[in-house]
Enzyme design. Sequence first.
Site, PDB file in Angstrom:
ATOM      1  N   ASN A  13       1.024  -0.979   0.025  1.00 56.77           N
ATOM      2  CA  ASN A  13      -0.537  -0.375   0.182  1.00 56.77           C
ATOM      3  C   ASN A  13       1.112   1.278   0.029  1.00 56.77           C
ATOM      4  OD1 ASN A  13      -2.405   1.582   2.668  1.00 56.77           O
ATOM      5  ND2 ASN A  13      -2.999   1.240   0.485  1.00 56.77           N
ATOM      6  N   PHE A  98      10.766  -8.791   6.944  1.00 54.40           N
ATOM      7  CA  PHE A  98      10.489  -9.653   5.697  1.00 54.40           C
ATOM      8  C   PHE A  98      12.706  -8.651   5.070  1.00 54.40           C
ATOM      9  CE2 PHE A  98       6.357  -9.559   4.574  1.00 54.40           C
ATOM     10  CZ  PHE A  98       6.050 -10.391   4.763  1.00 54.40           C
ATOM     11  N   LYS A 121       8.362   1.190   9.340  1.00 59.61           N
ATOM     12  CA  LYS A 121       7.889   1.239  10.807  1.00 59.61           C
ATOM     13  C   LYS A 121       7.606  -0.132  11.487  1.00 59.61           C
ATOM     14  CE  LYS A 121       5.410   5.048   9.636  1.00 59.61           C
ATOM     15  NZ  LYS A 121       4.012   6.288   9.351  1.00 59.61           N
ATOM     16  N   ALA A 154      -1.500   6.236   3.742  1.00 63.46           N
ATOM     17  CA  ALA A 154      -0.932   5.639   2.435  1.00 63.46           C
ATOM     18  C   ALA A 154      -2.006   6.391   1.270  1.00 63.46           C
ATOM     19  CB  ALA A 154      -0.395   4.549   1.836  1.00 63.46           C
ATOM     20  N   LYS A 206       4.317   3.856  17.527  1.00 66.48           N
ATOM     21  CA  LYS A 206       3.326   4.392  18.135  1.00 66.48           C
ATOM     22  C   LYS A 206       2.285   3.192  17.269  1.00 66.48           C
ATOM     23  CE  LYS A 206       2.639   4.489  12.995  1.00 66.48           C
ATOM     24  NZ  LYS A 206       1.946   4.300  11.946  1.00 66.48           N
ATOM     25  N   ARG A 270      -4.759   0.762  10.170  1.00 70.27           N
ATOM     26  CA  ARG A 270      -4.805  -0.641   9.720  1.00 70.27           C
ATOM     27  C   ARG A 270      -4.994  -1.044  11.525  1.00 70.27           C
ATOM     28  NH1 ARG A 270      -0.801  -1.274   4.620  1.00 70.27           N
ATOM     29  NH2 ARG A 270       0.237  -0.628   6.650  1.00 70.27           N
TER      30      ARG A 270
HETATM   31  P1  NAD Z   1       1.455  -3.187   2.478  1.00 67.69           P
HETATM   32  O1  NAD Z   1       1.323  -4.161   4.216  1.00 67.69           O
HETATM   33  O2  NAD Z   1       0.211  -3.007   2.261  1.00 67.69           O
HETATM   34  O3  NAD Z   1       1.363  -5.106   2.306  1.00 67.69           O
HETATM   35  C1  NAD Z   1       1.882  -6.042   2.329  1.00 67.69           C
HETATM   36  C2  NAD Z   1       3.017  -6.420   1.556  1.00 67.69           C
HETATM   37  O4  NAD Z   1       4.061  -7.198   1.572  1.00 67.69           O
HETATM   38  C3  NAD Z   1       2.919  -6.390  -0.085  1.00 67.69           C
HETATM   39  O5  NAD Z   1       3.944  -5.780  -0.518  1.00 67.69           O
HETATM   40  C4  NAD Z   1       3.332  -8.068  -0.070  1.00 67.69           C
HETATM   41  O6  NAD Z   1       3.664  -8.499  -1.649  1.00 67.69           O
HETATM   42  C5  NAD Z   1       4.555  -7.783   0.557  1.00 67.69           C
HETATM   43  N1  NAD Z   1       5.139  -9.790   1.355  1.00 67.69           N
HETATM   44  C6  NAD Z   1       4.207 -10.508   1.083  1.00 67.69           C
HETATM   45  N2  NAD Z   1       5.099 -11.475   1.921  1.00 67.69           N
HETATM   46  C7  NAD Z   1       5.992 -11.125   1.801  1.00 67.69           C
HETATM   47  C8  NAD Z   1       7.822 -11.800   1.758  1.00 67.69           C
HETATM   48  N3  NAD Z   1       8.038 -12.481   2.277  1.00 67.69           N
HETATM   49  N4  NAD Z   1       8.966 -11.388   1.488  1.00 67.69           N
HETATM   50  C9  NAD Z   1       8.627  -9.891   1.448  1.00 67.69           C
HETATM   51  N5  NAD Z   1       7.520  -8.990   0.737  1.00 67.69           N
HETATM   52  C10 NAD Z   1       6.452 -10.097   0.607  1.00 67.69           C
HETATM   53  O7  NAD Z   1       3.047  -2.611   2.806  1.00 67.69           O
HETATM   54  P2  NAD Z   1       2.738  -1.262   2.715  1.00 67.69           P
HETATM   55  O8  NAD Z   1       1.677  -0.878   3.832  1.00 67.69           O
HETATM   56  O9  NAD Z   1       3.017  -0.814   1.798  1.00 67.69           O
HETATM   57  O10 NAD Z   1       4.149  -1.304   4.266  1.00 67.69           O
HETATM   58  C11 NAD Z   1       5.169  -1.388   3.968  1.00 67.69           C
HETATM   59  C12 NAD Z   1       5.876  -0.773   5.740  1.00 67.69           C
HETATM   60  O11 NAD Z   1       5.914   0.786   5.515  1.00 67.69           O
HETATM   61  C13 NAD Z   1       5.453  -0.886   6.150  1.00 67.69           C
HETATM   62  O12 NAD Z   1       6.277  -0.613   7.690  1.00 67.69           O
HETATM   63  C14 NAD Z   1       4.279   0.378   7.098  1.00 67.69           C
HETATM   64  O13 NAD Z   1       4.562   0.340   8.606  1.00 67.69           O
HETATM   65  C15 NAD Z   1       4.953   1.393   6.649  1.00 67.69           C
HETATM   66  N6  NAD Z   1       3.276   2.547   6.321  1.00 67.69           N
HETATM   67  C16 NAD Z   1       2.375   1.752   5.889  1.00 67.69           C
HETATM   68  C17 NAD Z   1       1.879   2.789   5.503  1.00 67.69           C
HETATM   69  C18 NAD Z   1       0.436   2.722   4.864  1.00 67.69           C
HETATM   70  O14 NAD Z   1      -0.444   4.267   4.956  1.00 67.69           O
HETATM   71  N7  NAD Z   1      -0.048   1.830   4.678  1.00 67.69           N
HETATM   72  C19 NAD Z   1       1.985   4.477   5.967  1.00 67.69           C
HETATM   73  C20 NAD Z   1       3.054   4.578   6.124  1.00 67.69           C
HETATM   74  C21 NAD Z   1       4.144   3.784   6.738  1.00 67.69           C
HETATM   75  P1  13P Z   2      -0.714   1.691   9.873  1.00 68.02           P
HETATM   76  O1  13P Z   2       0.078   0.346   9.212  1.00 68.02           O
HETATM   77  O2  13P Z   2      -1.483   1.210  11.385  1.00 68.02           O
HETATM   78  O3  13P Z   2      -2.416   1.753   9.030  1.00 68.02           O
HETATM   79  O4  13P Z   2      -0.523   3.157  10.133  1.00 68.02           O
HETATM   80  C1  13P Z   2      -0.320   3.383   8.628  1.00 68.02           C
HETATM   81  C2  13P Z   2       0.785   4.774   9.260  1.00 68.02           C
HETATM   82  O5  13P Z   2       1.758   4.289   9.494  1.00 68.02           O
HETATM   83  C3  13P Z   2       0.893   6.019   8.906  1.00 68.02           C
HETATM   84  O6  13P Z   2       1.776   7.137   9.136  1.00 68.02           O
END
Ligand code: NAD
Ligand code: 13P
Length: 352
Positions: A13, A98, A121, A154, A206, A270
């Site tokens: 995402n 991962f 994070k 995101a 957080k 989430r």
């Molecule tokens: P996500 O949770 O939406 O998706 C999971 C991802 O993991 C997918 O791309 C999937 O293909 C991948 N995956 C599954 N199994 C795997 C494996 N064995 N090896 C490698 N990849 C694998 O991912 P995201 O939202 O992009 O989150 C990534 C980081 O960004 C996290 O640390 C999250 O806390 C942080 N983050 C997310 C948001 C948000 O709003 N989504 C915002 C800020 C920070």
């Molecule tokens: P969640 O993974 O709980 O959706 O948090 C997203 C995030 O880090 C917003 O800054």
Amino acid sequence: AGKHRVAVIGSGNWGSVASRLLASNTAKLPSFHDEVRMWVFEETLPTGEKLSESINQAHENCKYLPGIKLGTNVIADPDLESAVKDADMLVFVTPHQFVEGICKKLVGKLRPGVEAISLIKGMEVKMEGPCMISKLITDTLGINCCVLMGANIANEIAVEKFSEATIGYREDKEAANRWAKLFTTPYFLVAIVEDIEGVELCGTLKNVVAIAAGLVDGLDMGNNTKAAIMRIGLREMRAFSKLLFPSVRDNTFFESCGVADLITTCLGGRNRRVAEAFARNGGKRSFDELEAEMLHGQKLQGVSTAREVYEVLTYHGWQELFPLLSTVHEICIGQLPPTSIVEYSEHTPNLS
Ligand code: NAD
Ligand code: 13P
């Protein structure tokens, strides 16, 4: 010559949204190549098509960011080595569990002089103690790694709603400024702070507080209780960060990565959403089960981070100093009922 090439490692995402944002800038900025390579953890869609092929055809990630065009200069690549081979600026954005495996595969495959930034994070806990993800990247690959954290749900950035972010760096201010230039858009404002551990711990911890906030929502405790949990959580975040890294600065908690990310995640993230469902089910259905059912492949970071934090607290004998952080873990593993989030957290010791 002299143009930077960007590769993004991750396409969930936030990975997809970050690629979209970066690609809009590389297309405009003369010091960057237009193309943004995005490494995709390959999977087969219900249609039988490969996710990476579908992204390159539709310019959209139909699984992790449906309905949003990424830009024609985002190129999905399911081969990790090929995705990074020409890049000199690497953006790490996968779920934290991962990263270690990915880094091991990258050893010896990167161009000399490559720089990294982590949007991840989370942290790893090793025998020697906790290890932040940026440190894991630096230690495994021998490269400089900044971090970018902030109040950045995101899906909101995908539709260009205004937000802010914080880049944390260690010593190399020029590198931090280069990353800030690459990430800044009129709807995404980036500040740089020389406190990499503080910034990264804010983003990491957080997620545990967001689980607590979600539990409170699921228990229908109301806004005052939720605000109290957020305040207690913030205080524990600061105290824990400073115990681990005495260099962590108070001001960092007032940046986007601190209080702002805490608020947005506790309102709309989430981790919050799944924790609410967990409490509504009286803790009878596991987080793993709810995550799979509610998030369709997206991953929670708060539950595993709570466990990792708990390991550190147990090792140092600090549990009593951190009732909220400890209680979240004990609830997640079913040792305590969801209602104990309020009972235990309200007896807080006087943390500085
Ligand atoms: P996500 O949770 O939406 O998706 C999971 C991802 O993991 C997918 O791309 C999937 O293909 C991948 N995956 C599954 N199994 C795997 C494996 N064995 N090896 C490698 N990849 C694998 O991912 P995201 O939202 O992009 O989150 C990534 C980081 O960004 C996290 O640390 C999250 O806390 C942080 N983050 C997310 C948001 C948000 O709003 N989504 C915002 C800020 C920070
Ligand atoms: P969640 O993974 O709980 O959706 O948090 C997203 C995030 O880090 C917003 O800054």
